[in-house]
Design a protein around this motif. Structure first.
Motif, PDB file in Angstrom:
ATOM      1  N   ALA A  91      -2.157 -48.521  -1.294  1.00  0.00           N
ATOM      2  CA  ALA A  91      -2.812 -48.613  -2.599  1.00  0.00           C
ATOM      3  C   ALA A  91      -3.651 -49.879  -2.689  1.00  0.00           C
ATOM      4  O   ALA A  91      -4.762 -49.872  -3.242  1.00  0.00           O
ATOM      5  CB  ALA A  91      -1.770 -48.580  -3.711  1.00  0.00           C
ATOM      6  N   SER A  92      -3.137 -50.979  -2.165  1.00  0.00           N
ATOM      7  CA  SER A  92      -3.880 -52.233  -2.184  1.00  0.00           C
ATOM      8  C   SER A  92      -5.159 -52.130  -1.358  1.00  0.00           C
ATOM      9  O   SER A  92      -6.225 -52.617  -1.761  1.00  0.00           O
ATOM     10  CB  SER A  92      -2.998 -53.372  -1.661  1.00  0.00           C
ATOM     11  N   ALA A  93      -5.071 -51.484  -0.204  1.00  0.00           N
ATOM     12  CA  ALA A  93      -6.263 -51.294   0.627  1.00  0.00           C
ATOM     13  C   ALA A  93      -7.286 -50.431  -0.101  1.00  0.00           C
ATOM     14  O   ALA A  93      -8.496 -50.689  -0.043  1.00  0.00           O
ATOM     15  CB  ALA A  93      -5.872 -50.664   1.955  1.00  0.00           C
ATOM     16  N   HIS A  94      -6.815 -49.395  -0.805  1.00  0.00           N
ATOM     17  CA  HIS A  94      -7.713 -48.496  -1.520  1.00  0.00           C
ATOM     18  C   HIS A  94      -8.359 -49.187  -2.717  1.00  0.00           C
ATOM     19  O   HIS A  94      -9.571 -49.048  -2.950  1.00  0.00           O
ATOM     20  CB  HIS A  94      -6.944 -47.260  -1.975  1.00  0.00           C
ATOM     21  N   GLU A  95      -7.569 -49.944  -3.479  1.00  0.00           N
ATOM     22  CA  GLU A  95      -8.055 -50.523  -4.731  1.00  0.00           C
ATOM     23  C   GLU A  95      -8.819 -51.824  -4.526  1.00  0.00           C
ATOM     24  O   GLU A  95      -9.778 -52.109  -5.262  1.00  0.00           O
ATOM     25  CB  GLU A  95      -6.874 -50.759  -5.681  1.00  0.00           C
ATOM     26  N   HIS A  96      -8.396 -52.631  -3.548  1.00  0.00           N
ATOM     27  CA  HIS A  96      -8.975 -53.968  -3.411  1.00  0.00           C
ATOM     28  C   HIS A  96      -9.565 -54.242  -2.033  1.00  0.00           C
ATOM     29  O   HIS A  96     -10.113 -55.329  -1.811  1.00  0.00           O
ATOM     30  CB  HIS A  96      -7.893 -55.024  -3.706  1.00  0.00           C
ATOM     31  N   GLY A  97      -9.449 -53.272  -1.117  1.00  0.00           N
ATOM     32  CA  GLY A  97      -9.971 -53.491   0.224  1.00  0.00           C
ATOM     33  C   GLY A  97      -9.205 -54.536   1.006  1.00  0.00           C
ATOM     34  O   GLY A  97      -9.764 -55.193   1.890  1.00  0.00           O
ATOM     35  N   VAL A  98      -7.913 -54.697   0.700  1.00  0.00           N
ATOM     36  CA  VAL A  98      -7.090 -55.730   1.328  1.00  0.00           C
ATOM     37  C   VAL A  98      -6.081 -55.069   2.261  1.00  0.00           C
ATOM     38  O   VAL A  98      -5.339 -54.164   1.848  1.00  0.00           O
ATOM     39  CB  VAL A  98      -6.353 -56.571   0.268  1.00  0.00           C
ATOM     40  N   GLU A  99      -6.037 -55.511   3.488  1.00  0.00           N
ATOM     41  CA  GLU A  99      -5.053 -55.016   4.451  1.00  0.00           C
ATOM     42  C   GLU A  99      -3.895 -56.004   4.538  1.00  0.00           C
ATOM     43  O   GLU A  99      -4.117 -57.202   4.713  1.00  0.00           O
ATOM     44  CB  GLU A  99      -5.699 -54.846   5.832  1.00  0.00           C
ATOM     45  N   TRP A 100      -2.686 -55.510   4.408  1.00  0.00           N
ATOM     46  CA  TRP A 100      -1.499 -56.363   4.523  1.00  0.00           C
ATOM     47  C   TRP A 100      -1.097 -56.450   5.996  1.00  0.00           C
ATOM     48  O   TRP A 100      -0.895 -55.431   6.652  1.00  0.00           O
ATOM     49  CB  TRP A 100      -0.340 -55.791   3.726  1.00  0.00           C
ATOM     50  N   SER A 104       0.901 -56.634 -14.333  1.00  0.00           N
ATOM     51  CA  SER A 104       0.524 -56.402 -12.937  1.00  0.00           C
ATOM     52  C   SER A 104       0.542 -54.923 -12.610  1.00  0.00           C
ATOM     53  O   SER A 104       1.389 -54.169 -13.106  1.00  0.00           O
ATOM     54  CB  SER A 104       1.498 -57.124 -11.997  1.00  0.00           C
ATOM     55  N   SER A 105      -0.372 -54.518 -11.753  1.00  0.00           N
ATOM     56  CA  SER A 105      -0.358 -53.143 -11.267  1.00  0.00           C
ATOM     57  C   SER A 105       0.906 -52.909 -10.450  1.00  0.00           C
ATOM     58  O   SER A 105       1.551 -53.852  -9.964  1.00  0.00           O
ATOM     59  CB  SER A 105      -1.590 -52.868 -10.414  1.00  0.00           C
ATOM     60  N   ALA A 106       1.245 -51.633 -10.270  1.00  0.00           N
ATOM     61  CA  ALA A 106       2.472 -51.309  -9.542  1.00  0.00           C
ATOM     62  C   ALA A 106       2.457 -51.881  -8.130  1.00  0.00           C
ATOM     63  O   ALA A 106       3.472 -52.381  -7.636  1.00  0.00           O
ATOM     64  CB  ALA A 106       2.660 -49.791  -9.506  1.00  0.00           C
ATOM     65  N   ALA A 107       1.308 -51.841  -7.473  1.00  0.00           N
ATOM     66  CA  ALA A 107       1.227 -52.315  -6.091  1.00  0.00           C
ATOM     67  C   ALA A 107       1.394 -53.819  -5.981  1.00  0.00           C
ATOM     68  O   ALA A 107       1.717 -54.334  -4.910  1.00  0.00           O
ATOM     69  CB  ALA A 107      -0.107 -51.892  -5.475  1.00  0.00           C
ATOM     70  N   PHE A 158      16.001 -51.986  13.241  1.00  0.00           N
ATOM     71  CA  PHE A 158      15.950 -52.499  11.867  1.00  0.00           C
ATOM     72  C   PHE A 158      14.676 -52.003  11.170  1.00  0.00           C
ATOM     73  O   PHE A 158      13.604 -51.922  11.787  1.00  0.00           O
ATOM     74  CB  PHE A 158      15.934 -54.027  11.859  1.00  0.00           C
ATOM     75  N   ALA A 159      14.807 -51.698   9.888  1.00  0.00           N
ATOM     76  CA  ALA A 159      13.621 -51.501   9.056  1.00  0.00           C
ATOM     77  C   ALA A 159      12.996 -52.865   8.817  1.00  0.00           C
ATOM     78  O   ALA A 159      13.689 -53.823   8.486  1.00  0.00           O
ATOM     79  CB  ALA A 159      13.997 -50.845   7.736  1.00  0.00           C
ATOM     80  N   THR A 160      11.696 -52.953   8.961  1.00  0.00           N
ATOM     81  CA  THR A 160      11.015 -54.232   8.751  1.00  0.00           C
ATOM     82  C   THR A 160      10.379 -54.325   7.373  1.00  0.00           C
ATOM     83  O   THR A 160       9.847 -55.382   7.011  1.00  0.00           O
ATOM     84  CB  THR A 160       9.932 -54.452   9.817  1.00  0.00           C
ATOM     85  N   ALA A 161      10.439 -53.236   6.596  1.00  0.00           N
ATOM     86  CA  ALA A 161       9.893 -53.241   5.239  1.00  0.00           C
ATOM     87  C   ALA A 161      10.618 -52.186   4.423  1.00  0.00           C
ATOM     88  O   ALA A 161      11.246 -51.261   4.967  1.00  0.00           O
ATOM     89  CB  ALA A 161       8.392 -52.962   5.251  1.00  0.00           C
ATOM     90  N   GLY A 162      10.530 -52.333   3.084  1.00  0.00           N
ATOM     91  CA  GLY A 162      11.231 -51.445   2.188  1.00  0.00           C
ATOM     92  C   GLY A 162      10.556 -50.097   2.007  1.00  0.00           C
ATOM     93  O   GLY A 162       9.438 -49.853   2.487  1.00  0.00           O
ATOM     94  N   SER A 163      11.222 -49.218   1.274  1.00  0.00           N
ATOM     95  CA  SER A 163      10.796 -47.825   1.141  1.00  0.00           C
ATOM     96  C   SER A 163       9.429 -47.672   0.499  1.00  0.00           C
ATOM     97  O   SER A 163       8.731 -46.687   0.759  1.00  0.00           O
ATOM     98  CB  SER A 163      11.830 -47.057   0.304  1.00  0.00           C
ATOM     99  N   PHE A 164       9.024 -48.607  -0.367  1.00  0.00           N
ATOM    100  CA  PHE A 164       7.748 -48.494  -1.074  1.00  0.00           C
ATOM    101  C   PHE A 164       6.678 -49.434  -0.516  1.00  0.00           C
ATOM    102  O   PHE A 164       5.574 -49.471  -1.052  1.00  0.00           O
ATOM    103  CB  PHE A 164       7.953 -48.760  -2.572  1.00  0.00           C
ATOM    104  N   TYR A 165       6.989 -50.160   0.536  1.00  0.00           N
ATOM    105  CA  TYR A 165       6.023 -51.116   1.076  1.00  0.00           C
ATOM    106  C   TYR A 165       4.757 -50.409   1.557  1.00  0.00           C
ATOM    107  O   TYR A 165       3.632 -50.816   1.225  1.00  0.00           O
ATOM    108  CB  TYR A 165       6.672 -51.909   2.202  1.00  0.00           C
ATOM    109  N   ASP A 166       4.895 -49.345   2.342  1.00  0.00           N
ATOM    110  CA  ASP A 166       3.729 -48.674   2.897  1.00  0.00           C
ATOM    111  C   ASP A 166       2.864 -48.062   1.800  1.00  0.00           C
ATOM    112  O   ASP A 166       1.630 -48.091   1.878  1.00  0.00           O
ATOM    113  CB  ASP A 166       4.158 -47.594   3.893  1.00  0.00           C
ATOM    114  N   GLU A 167       3.503 -47.494   0.787  1.00  0.00           N
ATOM    115  CA  GLU A 167       2.735 -46.902  -0.307  1.00  0.00           C
ATOM    116  C   GLU A 167       1.906 -47.956  -1.023  1.00  0.00           C
ATOM    117  O   GLU A 167       0.706 -47.757  -1.292  1.00  0.00           O
ATOM    118  CB  GLU A 167       3.667 -46.216  -1.303  1.00  0.00           C
ATOM    119  N   PHE A 168       2.509 -49.091  -1.337  1.00  0.00           N
ATOM    120  CA  PHE A 168       1.770 -50.124  -2.056  1.00  0.00           C
ATOM    121  C   PHE A 168       0.754 -50.827  -1.148  1.00  0.00           C
ATOM    122  O   PHE A 168      -0.302 -51.280  -1.614  1.00  0.00           O
ATOM    123  CB  PHE A 168       2.738 -51.124  -2.682  1.00  0.00           C
ATOM    124  N   ARG A 169       1.044 -50.918   0.123  1.00  0.00           N
ATOM    125  CA  ARG A 169       0.067 -51.468   1.063  1.00  0.00           C
ATOM    126  C   ARG A 169      -1.179 -50.590   1.096  1.00  0.00           C
ATOM    127  O   ARG A 169      -2.317 -51.096   1.057  1.00  0.00           O
ATOM    128  CB  ARG A 169       0.676 -51.566   2.458  1.00  0.00           C
TER     129      ARG A 169
END
Length: 670
Positions: free
Chosen positions: A235-244, A199-202, A222-233
């Motif tokens: 990356a997913s939008a860039h690579e696959h056109g998918v918005e989380w 699997s890719s990192a994202a 409260f934090a609603t997501a982890g430290s790398f969530y935004d980065e991988f979100r």
């Protein structure tokens, strides 16, 4: 000196009578007359432990997980040559124990299009080689009013963990406390990892890419997501056109690997042991391609979407786990460190001992596919069984025996192992017993041909009710309790219902695989355990386990999760990783992204020996034995940030996990 196994056994004796810390630090005191535990200072503690010997065995049928249906939503289903799913995590009641015992509240995965698909373990994702699968994983741990559900089990907030209360600056950290805190009762973070997936990192389910449910009552700050969530979100939008969307993550699996048995489970930082124990597991079966056999060569069929009721299956996945229960049917998992070694404090910050975390936990009841000690009626023919050790800490040594409790167990039927973690072996291996470490899979054929109707056979376990080192059951370590954890499930041979056209296992010709090339780098890595040096704490008492490197003198250089990355392979590099185990226990080591080859093992003071016959196919998890160097070879062909860790869940949740980064410094899309 008190040994590790002495501590464990001391903590396991009289589990029902053990004392537990209440969230406010009060002590739970026995109240025999009421039949419950009352908490000193007020309130009612959970129901008493359920005696595993009181649970009837082999009275419920094995659940064979169906295939989970694809999404029906227009924006998801059938995009070109891609399979799409929308899979949520929910809380529900399931009859894990046999009736009339109460149902158990668990967590599980299911299709958001059909609430009937929610189950522990999950319905199976059926995937095809080189055909991508896209899954939107939804954290749906909310009640009917949209409020978050707290954890079923006691969450220790003193570990290095997701830590949503820390906000954006304090998330994914080990908080500092001025007094011993109670357990965390807030919204639960999750992130799903496809174990063994290329699997890719994202889309790997990075442990710091967790997210909370989209609940209406998330506490302020409260934090609603982890430290790398935004980065991988991003990356997913860039690579696959998918918005989380909030409370979700959409992962895309290329399935560009050999046909094999994969599984998915939660991987949130510092909470994996609890989230998986609560039920967050499922099979992901990858088929076809050059690494598979033609249909009909192996026993089948396996479950498929749309199968009519009563379909008989001859390929069956078996997720084997140990669980403990309370008399009300609820899951039992220790709520205090006192369960492990009797140490009742002082805990942090007066000492270096966390108040809740247990170094290992061995439950007292065996569960297969979400039911305790089930039975399966089989035809007198060949079956393909895809076995998974899904236990938190327990190694399994499995046999098929003609007696459930006789020890040593006599093998009545062999396993023909044809595959492991990453696909088929070079050739079938006949085994009278099967060793499975945590997270390892074994693809086996069992031949019931010629066995008389009415014969009863038993899948038994001769592993130990304690940490595994190595050696012979009953000689080098005591076998699991023959009355409870030494039994797994029952096979009953019924009448023939179909013609077996599969190839006998000793005649199978399995698909070949090109071996990895020469390694350009060898990394020397360490596995260590840290015990408390505080005089108030029992001697030799573990406080955490660590990975690391070796210094120039060959001594372990201990590193925690937050230390800088030391494993940074070049993109497309082939490397050998040497795992030097300085502890007294065996550890199942899992490296994300790769399917590696086991090269050899070498005692610290001896000569190298080749891998076992059943380890000669591609793997993603390997047993690193104590006092030995275990060598694996891998090619790192996907860039980005991943992890490697011990798959004893209690260990990985308390520092026995490290990040690694492939190919440069990485790019942040956010």
């Amino acid at each position: 000196m008190i040994g590790r196994r002495d501590l464990l056994l001391a903590g396991s004796v009289g589990g029902a009578a053990a004392l537990f810390a209440a969230p406010d630090g009060a002590v739970a005191l026995p109240d025999e007359s009421a039949g419950v535990r009352r908490v000193a200072g007020g309130g009612r503690a959970p129901a008493p432990a359920l005696d595993p010997t009181a649970i009837p065995k082999y009275v419920t049928e094995l659940v064979i997980p169906p295939a989970i249906p694809q999404a029906r939503r227009p924006e998801g289903h059938g995009i070109g040559t891609m399979d799409t799913y929308v899979i949520g995590v929910r809380q529900f009641a399931q009859q894990v124990l046999p009736p009339p015992l109460p149902p158990t509240t668990v967590w599980g995965y299911g299709s958001l299009d059909d609430e009937r698909t929610f189950h522990y373990p999950s319905f199976t994702i059926e995937a095809t080689a080189d055909r991508p699968v896209r899954v939107t994983w939804v954290n749906d741990l909310v009640d009917g009013a949209g409020r978050f559900r707290p954890h079923l089990l006691a969450v220790d907030p003193t570990l290095h963990w997701a830590n949503p209360p820390g906000g954006r600056t304090g998330r994914d950290s080990r908080p500092v406390f001025t007094s011993t805190p109670g357990v965390y009762t807030g919204p639960v973070p999750i992130v799903t990892h496809l174990h063994g997936g290329h699997s890719s990192a994202a889309s790997d389910g990075y442990t710091e890419a967790w997210y909370l449910p989209r609940a209406k009552d998330i506490p302020s700050g409260f934090a609603t997501a982890g430290s790398f969530y935004d980065e991988f979100r991003a990356a997913s939008a860039h690579e696959h056109g998918v918005e989380w969307k909030p409370g979700t993550a959409t992962f895309q699996y290329a399935n560009d690997q050999r046909a094999t048995t994969l599984w998915f489970h939660d991987h949130a930082l510092g909470m994996t042991r609890l989230n998986v124990y609560s039920g967050l597991t499922g099979f992901y079966l990858l088929r076809d391609g050059e690494g598979d056999l033609p249909e009909g060569v192996l026993p089948g069929p396996a479950p498929a979407v749309g199968d009519p009721p009563g379909t008989r299956y001859h390929e069956i996945p078996l997720a084997i786990q140990d669980r403990s229960f309370r008399s009300d049917g609820s899951l039992f998992y220790p709520a205090s460190r006192e369960f492990f070694d009797g140490f009742a404090g002082p805990y942090l910050p007066a000492t270096d001992v966390s108040p809740v975390w247990n170094p290992e936990f061995f439950a007292d009841t065996m569960v297969v596919n979400g039911r305790t000690w089930p039975r399966l009626t089989v035809e007198p023919r060949r079956y393909r069984l895809r076995l998974l050790n899904g236990c938190n800490a327990r190694f399994l040594i499995l046999k098929i025996a003609d007696s459930p409790a006789a020890r040593p167990a006599r093998s009545a039927l062999p396993f023909w192992q044809i595959g492991g973690d990453g696909g088929f072996l070079p050739a079938p291996v006949r085994l009278e017993r099967l060793l499975l470490a945590n997270a390892e899979r074994a693809d086996v054929v069992v031949d019931f041909t010629g066995i008389p109707e009415g014969t009863e056979l038993y899948l038994v376990n001769e592993g130990a009710d304690q940490p595994f080192g190595r050696g012979e059951p009953g000689a080098d370590f005591p076998v699991a309790d023959p009355a409870t954890t030494g039994q797994v499930m029952k096979f009953v041979v019924g009448p023939p219902e179909s013609r077996d056209r599969s190839v006998p296992p000793d005649r199978l010709r399995l698909p070949g695989r090109r071996p990895l090339g020469r390694a350009g780098v060898t990394r020397r890595l360490s596995l260590s355990e840290v015990t408390s040096a505080n005089p108030q704490v029992p001697p030799d008492s573990p406080v955490h386990t660590l990975l690391g490197t070796l210094d120039s003198a060959g001594r372990p250089a201990l590193l925690g999760w937050a230390d800088p990355v030391t494993e940074n392979p070049r993109l497309n590099a082939t490397e050998i990783w040497e795992l030097h185990n300085f502890t007294e226990d065996a550890h199942p080591i899992h490296i994300h992204q790769v399917a590696f080859e086991v090269v050899d093992r070498q005692p610290f003071d001896g000569s190298s020996v080749p891998p076992e016959s059943w380890e000669r196919g591609p793997k993603d998890t390997v047993i690193a034995y104590p006092g030995e160097v275990t060598r694996v070879k891998a090619r790192f062909d996907l860039p980005g940030r991943f992890v490697w860790h011990c798959h004893l869940a209690e260990h990985e949740d308390n520092e026995m996990m490290r990040p690694f980064h492939v190919g440069g410094a990485g790019r942040r899309w956010s």
